[in-house]
Write a protein that holds these residues in place. Structure first.
Motif, PDB file in Angstrom:
ATOM      1  N   ALA A   1      53.454 131.321 114.691  1.00 54.85           N
ATOM      2  CA  ALA A   1      53.131 129.558 114.647  1.00 54.85           C
ATOM      3  C   ALA A   1      54.719 129.129 115.220  1.00 54.85           C
ATOM      4  O   ALA A   1      54.636 128.005 115.741  1.00 54.85           O
ATOM      5  CB  ALA A   1      52.237 129.289 113.566  1.00 54.85           C
ATOM      6  N   HIS A   2      55.422 129.418 114.479  1.00 53.31           N
ATOM      7  CA  HIS A   2      57.202 128.528 114.847  1.00 53.31           C
ATOM      8  C   HIS A   2      57.577 128.766 115.830  1.00 53.31           C
ATOM      9  O   HIS A   2      58.797 128.099 116.337  1.00 53.31           O
ATOM     10  CB  HIS A   2      57.800 128.669 113.592  1.00 53.31           C
ATOM     11  N   GLU A   3      56.822 129.335 116.964  1.00 53.91           N
ATOM     12  CA  GLU A   3      57.493 129.701 117.965  1.00 53.91           C
ATOM     13  C   GLU A   3      56.824 128.262 118.767  1.00 53.91           C
ATOM     14  O   GLU A   3      56.949 128.439 119.987  1.00 53.91           O
ATOM     15  CB  GLU A   3      56.917 130.755 118.996  1.00 53.91           C
ATOM     16  N   ILE A   4      55.625 128.075 118.611  1.00 55.54           N
ATOM     17  CA  ILE A   4      54.627 126.694 119.592  1.00 55.54           C
ATOM     18  C   ILE A   4      54.682 125.857 118.334  1.00 55.54           C
ATOM     19  O   ILE A   4      53.250 125.234 117.824  1.00 55.54           O
ATOM     20  CB  ILE A   4      53.256 127.478 119.664  1.00 55.54           C
TER      21      ILE A   4
ATOM     22  N   ARG B   1      46.317 119.339 120.635  1.00 54.50           N
ATOM     23  CA  ARG B   1      46.935 117.659 119.585  1.00 54.50           C
ATOM     24  C   ARG B   1      46.467 117.645 117.616  1.00 54.50           C
ATOM     25  O   ARG B   1      47.111 117.341 117.460  1.00 54.50           O
ATOM     26  CB  ARG B   1      45.919 116.790 120.143  1.00 54.50           C
ATOM     27  N   ASP B   2      45.180 118.226 117.355  1.00 57.14           N
ATOM     28  CA  ASP B   2      44.962 118.341 116.176  1.00 57.14           C
ATOM     29  C   ASP B   2      45.681 119.605 115.718  1.00 57.14           C
ATOM     30  O   ASP B   2      44.604 119.716 114.573  1.00 57.14           O
ATOM     31  CB  ASP B   2      43.330 119.352 116.150  1.00 57.14           C
ATOM     32  N   GLY B   3      46.691 120.363 116.193  1.00 58.63           N
ATOM     33  CA  GLY B   3      47.802 120.730 114.825  1.00 58.63           C
ATOM     34  C   GLY B   3      47.545 121.980 115.059  1.00 58.63           C
ATOM     35  O   GLY B   3      47.658 123.356 114.597  1.00 58.63           O
ATOM     36  N   ALA B   4      45.839 122.594 115.519  1.00 58.93           N
ATOM     37  CA  ALA B   4      45.559 124.234 115.369  1.00 58.93           C
ATOM     38  C   ALA B   4      46.098 124.968 116.947  1.00 58.93           C
ATOM     39  O   ALA B   4      45.782 124.441 118.494  1.00 58.93           O
ATOM     40  CB  ALA B   4      43.454 124.112 116.113  1.00 58.93           C
ATOM     41  N   ILE B   5      45.922 126.013 116.528  1.00 65.64           N
ATOM     42  CA  ILE B   5      46.514 126.907 117.544  1.00 65.64           C
ATOM     43  C   ILE B   5      45.381 128.002 117.784  1.00 65.64           C
ATOM     44  O   ILE B   5      44.128 128.473 117.639  1.00 65.64           O
ATOM     45  CB  ILE B   5      47.435 128.292 117.311  1.00 65.64           C
TER      46      ILE B   5
ATOM     47  N   ARG C   1      39.150 135.114 120.315  1.00 67.98           N
ATOM     48  CA  ARG C   1      39.576 134.736 118.658  1.00 67.98           C
ATOM     49  C   ARG C   1      40.862 134.912 118.491  1.00 67.98           C
ATOM     50  O   ARG C   1      41.146 135.451 118.541  1.00 67.98           O
ATOM     51  CB  ARG C   1      38.566 135.051 117.496  1.00 67.98           C
ATOM     52  N   CYS C   2      40.604 134.079 117.336  1.00 68.95           N
ATOM     53  CA  CYS C   2      42.088 133.297 116.721  1.00 68.95           C
ATOM     54  C   CYS C   2      42.836 133.605 115.198  1.00 68.95           C
ATOM     55  O   CYS C   2      41.559 132.278 115.090  1.00 68.95           O
ATOM     56  CB  CYS C   2      43.218 132.585 117.468  1.00 68.95           C
ATOM     57  N   GLU C   3      42.804 133.963 114.792  1.00 65.44           N
ATOM     58  CA  GLU C   3      43.444 133.532 112.988  1.00 65.44           C
ATOM     59  C   GLU C   3      44.351 133.493 112.794  1.00 65.44           C
ATOM     60  O   GLU C   3      45.544 134.151 113.381  1.00 65.44           O
ATOM     61  CB  GLU C   3      42.522 134.038 111.810  1.00 65.44           C
TER      62      GLU C   3
END
Length: 382
Positions: A58-61, A81-85, A152-154
């Motif tokens: 997450a810290h890379e983006i 824009r909602d902060g979700a990756i 799918r991403c978590e």
């Protein structure tokens, strides 16, 4: 890559039947497991597509509009824009051009071929005169049918995982044993301080993994960075789906150091097939992102992430010591080993898979037991 290796998968059945020498010692995998041109697709179908793979962090983006490609997998991560990756297939829905070649920040995802654009949730927004007229859609064309394909991403702490076929159990299940073992450490405050991009390694991913699982090589390959710790102080770990090794050294001064004498607990843990998670000297977490090539059995992409978890943050001098140590370990010590063994697999002498130590290489055997189980289950499927 040795294109002369027979791609017929009958060798897999033969390998299962000859896992043990007559005296009971376990063999490694035959060389075809590292050379056969059919292996990447077989492993993808049998294991990799159906589990969780570490795609990035997450810290890379950190900001809205940040995007980064995932090597080899033809995917990219983007923060909305909602902060979700989110993770997407890195393919434009128009003609299949790659969308994100390098890390960048943008308000939209724009294809460099014909200018089709998508929002940060993957919805198709503009089609750049696809109809022949500016600002008009072609008759009968429905943009909603041509959004980017989500993967799918978590997320677990700072680590972002993807599941390619969308059918794996929840990530929390996949990481339950790791979470249980390392839960006593303050991972929620882990501070990233270095990313070592090893890049493309000319070796099969299984060779990269087996090297991280066993301590047998440590006194020989890591005679400098291992600070002369005797092999006998190490132990192996095979429990509840975790495979690896560790070493515990008391620290009379209560201070962990990056070079010299390793002190405290150091655990080298794998959540198969690909995650390596290291707690080093009670103060630093090291995570390996290993990504196999889907086309070549002799290529693996490696990235190493370092986090500070100490109650007292590392000084800049200590961080530099860790950066230097990481470079030496992965470029000067382990890196050549991977590639030398891969070259060794070109010899027919390695057809029998070699022999594994019944003490120090038990984790390697456990890892390959899992591999055989996945691969033969696929072979048995009608």
């Amino acid at each position: 890559m040795n294109r002369n290796v027979n791609s017929d998968m009958d060798w897999l059945t033969e390998a299962v039947q000859s896992r043990l020498h007559d005296n009971g010692y376990s063999r490694g995998l035959p060389r075809r497991a590292f050379l056969d041109p059919d292996i990447p697709s077989k492993e993808y179908d049998a294991w990799l597509s159906g589990t969780w793979l570490l795609a990035g962090t997450a810290h890379e983006i950190p900001k809205s509009g940040d995007m980064m490609p995932v090597p080899y997998l033809r995917l990219f991560l983007a923060r909305g824009r909602d902060g979700a990756i989110r993770a997407f297939h890195n393919i434009c829905r128009h003609r299949g051009h790659e969308l994100v070649a390098d890390c960048k920040n943008a308000a939209a995802i724009v294809c460099p071929y014909h200018g089709w654009s998508y929002d940060l949730k993957g919805s198709l927004r503009t089609t750049s005169e696809f109809s022949g007229k500016t600002g008009e859609l072609a008759e009968g064309f429905n943009r909603s049918n041509f959004s980017l394909k989500l993967v799918r991403c978590e997320q677990w702490h700072d680590l972002v995982f993807i599941n390619l076929d969308g059918k794996a159990p929840p990530l929390s299940d996949h990481l339950a044993s790791l979470n249980s073992r390392v839960g006593k450490y303050p991972l929620s405050i882990a501070r990233p301080f270095h990313t070592f991009e090893h890049g493309e390694v000319k070796a099969n991913w299984k060779l990269v993994m087996e090297n991280s699982l066993e301590p047998y090589h440590t006194p020989y390959v890591h005679s400098k960075t291992g600070a002369g710790i005797p092999l006998g102080e190490h132990y192996t770990i095979i429990k509840d789906g975790l495979i690896g090794c560790g070493v515990d050294r008391p620290d009379p001064d209560g201070k962990a150091v990056a070079e010299g004498s390793i002190v405290g607990e150091s655990h080298f843990l794998s959540v198969p097939p690909l995650l390596i998670f290291v707690i080093y000297a009670n103060s630093v977490v090291i995570v390996h992102r290993n990504l196999p090539s889907l086309e070549r059995p002799d290529r693996t992409w490696r990235t190493v992430y370092l986090y500070d978890i100490g109650e007292t943050p590392l000084t800049e001098e200590e961080k530099q010591e860790w950066r230097d140590l990481t470079r030496i370990i992965h470029l000067e010590e382990d890196g050549p080993v991977y590639e030398n063994i891969q070259r060794g697999k070109l010899s027919p002498v390695t057809d029998d898979g070699g022999i594994l130590s019944p003490v120090w290489e038990k984790p390697v055997r456990a890892f390959y037991d899992l591999w055989f189980g996945k691969m033969t289950a696929q072979e048995d499927t009608p």
